[in-house]
Design a protein around this motif. Structure first.
Motif, PDB file in Angstrom:
ATOM      1  N   LEU A 163       0.843  -1.205   0.000  1.00 47.19           N
ATOM      2  CA  LEU A 163       0.000   0.000   0.000  1.00 47.19           C
ATOM      3  C   LEU A 163       0.874   1.249   0.000  1.00 47.19           C
ATOM      4  O   LEU A 163       0.560   2.244  -0.643  1.00 47.19           O
ATOM      5  N   VAL A 164       1.998   1.179   0.716  1.00 46.99           N
ATOM      6  CA  VAL A 164       2.888   2.352   0.775  1.00 46.99           C
ATOM      7  C   VAL A 164       3.528   2.592  -0.594  1.00 46.99           C
ATOM      8  O   VAL A 164       3.681   3.740  -1.046  1.00 46.99           O
ATOM      9  N   ASP A 165       3.832   1.533  -1.261  1.00 50.95           N
ATOM     10  CA  ASP A 165       4.429   1.622  -2.589  1.00 50.95           C
ATOM     11  C   ASP A 165       3.409   2.231  -3.580  1.00 50.95           C
ATOM     12  O   ASP A 165       3.736   3.101  -4.391  1.00 50.95           O
ATOM     13  N   LEU A 166       2.185   1.779  -3.487  1.00 53.13           N
ATOM     14  CA  LEU A 166       1.142   2.303  -4.388  1.00 53.13           C
ATOM     15  C   LEU A 166       0.738   3.727  -4.006  1.00 53.13           C
ATOM     16  O   LEU A 166       0.234   4.483  -4.826  1.00 53.13           O
ATOM     17  N   ASP A 167       0.945   4.065  -2.721  1.00 55.87           N
ATOM     18  CA  ASP A 167       0.721   5.427  -2.224  1.00 55.87           C
ATOM     19  C   ASP A 167      -0.716   5.909  -2.545  1.00 55.87           C
ATOM     20  O   ASP A 167      -0.926   7.039  -2.983  1.00 55.87           O
ATOM     21  N   ILE A 168      -1.659   5.006  -2.334  1.00 53.40           N
ATOM     22  CA  ILE A 168      -3.049   5.278  -2.741  1.00 53.40           C
ATOM     23  C   ILE A 168      -3.628   6.516  -2.066  1.00 53.40           C
ATOM     24  O   ILE A 168      -4.272   7.346  -2.695  1.00 53.40           O
ATOM     25  N   ARG A 169      -3.337   6.660  -0.762  1.00 47.82           N
ATOM     26  CA  ARG A 169      -3.932   7.793  -0.033  1.00 47.82           C
ATOM     27  C   ARG A 169      -3.430   9.127  -0.589  1.00 47.82           C
ATOM     28  O   ARG A 169      -4.205  10.038  -0.849  1.00 47.82           O
ATOM     29  N   ALA A 170      -2.120   9.225  -0.787  1.00 47.07           N
ATOM     30  CA  ALA A 170      -1.558  10.497  -1.274  1.00 47.07           C
ATOM     31  C   ALA A 170      -1.857  10.714  -2.760  1.00 47.07           C
ATOM     32  O   ALA A 170      -2.197  11.813  -3.181  1.00 47.07           O
ATOM     33  N   GLN A 171      -1.747   9.652  -3.546  1.00 40.69           N
ATOM     34  CA  GLN A 171      -1.922   9.790  -5.001  1.00 40.69           C
ATOM     35  C   GLN A 171      -3.374   9.967  -5.418  1.00 40.69           C
ATOM     36  O   GLN A 171      -3.675  10.689  -6.353  1.00 40.69           O
ATOM     37  N   TYR A 172      -4.267   9.253  -4.718  1.00 40.93           N
ATOM     38  CA  TYR A 172      -5.672   9.246  -5.161  1.00 40.93           C
ATOM     39  C   TYR A 172      -6.653   9.784  -4.121  1.00 40.93           C
ATOM     40  O   TYR A 172      -7.841   9.903  -4.392  1.00 40.93           O
ATOM     41  N   GLY A 173      -6.171  10.081  -2.919  1.00 41.94           N
ATOM     42  CA  GLY A 173      -7.043  10.660  -1.889  1.00 41.94           C
ATOM     43  C   GLY A 173      -8.074   9.679  -1.351  1.00 41.94           C
ATOM     44  O   GLY A 173      -9.031  10.085  -0.695  1.00 41.94           O
ATOM     45  N   CYS A 174      -7.909   8.381  -1.642  1.00 38.50           N
ATOM     46  CA  CYS A 174      -8.864   7.430  -1.046  1.00 38.50           C
ATOM     47  C   CYS A 174      -8.130   6.432  -0.155  1.00 38.50           C
ATOM     48  O   CYS A 174      -6.911   6.321  -0.197  1.00 38.50           O
ATOM     49  N   ASN A 175      -8.914   5.745   0.655  1.00 36.23           N
ATOM     50  CA  ASN A 175      -8.344   4.850   1.656  1.00 36.23           C
ATOM     51  C   ASN A 175      -8.772   3.408   1.453  1.00 36.23           C
ATOM     52  O   ASN A 175      -9.955   3.142   1.231  1.00 36.23           O
ATOM     53  N   VAL A 176      -7.799   2.505   1.578  1.00 39.64           N
ATOM     54  CA  VAL A 176      -8.141   1.079   1.560  1.00 39.64           C
ATOM     55  C   VAL A 176      -8.465   0.718   3.010  1.00 39.64           C
ATOM     56  O   VAL A 176      -7.585   0.712   3.867  1.00 39.64           O
ATOM     57  N   VAL A 177      -9.739   0.487   3.293  1.00 44.17           N
ATOM     58  CA  VAL A 177     -10.132   0.239   4.683  1.00 44.17           C
ATOM     59  C   VAL A 177     -10.066  -1.233   5.070  1.00 44.17           C
ATOM     60  O   VAL A 177      -9.971  -1.562   6.244  1.00 44.17           O
ATOM     61  N   ALA A 178     -10.106  -2.092   4.074  1.00 42.84           N
ATOM     62  CA  ALA A 178     -10.000  -3.530   4.380  1.00 42.84           C
ATOM     63  C   ALA A 178      -9.562  -4.287   3.135  1.00 42.84           C
ATOM     64  O   ALA A 178      -9.722  -3.804   2.010  1.00 42.84           O
ATOM     65  N   ILE A 179      -8.978  -5.452   3.366  1.00 47.05           N
ATOM     66  CA  ILE A 179      -8.612  -6.338   2.252  1.00 47.05           C
ATOM     67  C   ILE A 179      -9.244  -7.696   2.536  1.00 47.05           C
ATOM     68  O   ILE A 179      -9.064  -8.253   3.621  1.00 47.05           O
TER      69      ILE A 179
END
Ligand code: ATP
Length: 221
Positions: A163-179
């Motif tokens: 997740l840190v590598d994909l940097d989803i929160r910073a890059q896309y402003g959304c959160n992965v809340v569960a997998i």
């Protein structure tokens, strides 16, 4: 004490709620103007009665006051739906869920205090549309006019990356809340969690952000 429900209007939507609640062992009072509909639900719901929900006396006689949650599933007759909701509100029903026919209907229902207004055809249309756009989008739930939760298959683009590598929160402003991983659910995954191709991610965020996330990381080229 077991929660008590009433479903007013036994069309396809109301009927399906009635069936499901009863199947789950809930106490359901099913109400419709139409005798045939009521007969259809006699053996499904705890009680099924022929009644006009726009008649205040009828609602009182039915002991509506003691019901915890009423679902108003009157379809085409918007006036009857609004009037029924208003009277249920006056009777002090704790929770009222109403099916809206269109945006104006929805607005009025919210104004008069319906606790939940549902728009099943519109919402299902949106969910199916998202599913059609990408085979990887498994489900879509609208939280507000501009925020949603989506369930997506991780797919090949995210596979093997953290997740840190994909940097989803910073890059896309959304959160992965569960997998979801096979039978496990990893709630609030760590940034170092490595995603597998078959994982299902539950992502929350603004629609615009989720849309960019889908385009770049979910939709297969
Ligand atoms: P569906 O839910 O099947 O998609 P719909 O939303 O158009 O369709 P209708 O087929 O209109 O729903 O079903 C609503 C039900 O509500 C009908 O069975 C109708 O008889 C019932 N109904 C309408 N007005 C009242 C009322 N005042 N009191 C009780 N029941 C009512």
């Amino acid at each position: 004490m077991k929660k008590e429900f009433a479903v007013i209007g036994l069309g396809r939507f109301g009927g399906s709620i009635c069936r499901e609640l009863s199947r789950e062992g809930m106490e359901v009072l099913a109400i419709d103007l139409d005798e045939d509909k009521v007969n259809e639900y006699k053996d499904i719901a705890g009680h099924a009665v022929i009644a006009d929900s726009t008649d205040e006396n009828v609602l009182r006689e039915l002991g509506m006051r003691n019901i915890d949650h009423v679902i108003v599933a009157i379809g085409d007759n918007i006036q009857a739906s609004i009037l029924t909701t208003l009277m249920l509100k006056e009777l002090g029903i704790k929770t009222i869920t109403v099916k809206a026919q269109n945006d104006y209907h929805e607005k009025v229902l919210s104004k008069i205090g319906a606790d939940h207004v549902v728009h099943p055809e519109r919402d299902m249309g949106k969910r199916i549309a998202h599913n059609i756009i990408s085979n990887n989008i498994l489900d879509y739930i609208e939280l507000s006019d501009d925020h949603s939760v989506v369930e997506v298959k991780a797919g090949s683009k995210m596979s093997g990356r953290t997740l840190v590598d994909l940097d989803i929160r910073a890059q896309y402003g959304c959160n992965v809340v569960a997998i979801k991983r096979k039978k496990d659910v990893i709630v609030s995954p760590m940034a170092t969690e490595e995603i597998r191709e078959s994982d299902v991610l539950i992502v929350i965020g603004a629609d615009n952000d989720i849309s960019r996330f889908e385009k770049n990381l979910v939709v297969e080229d």
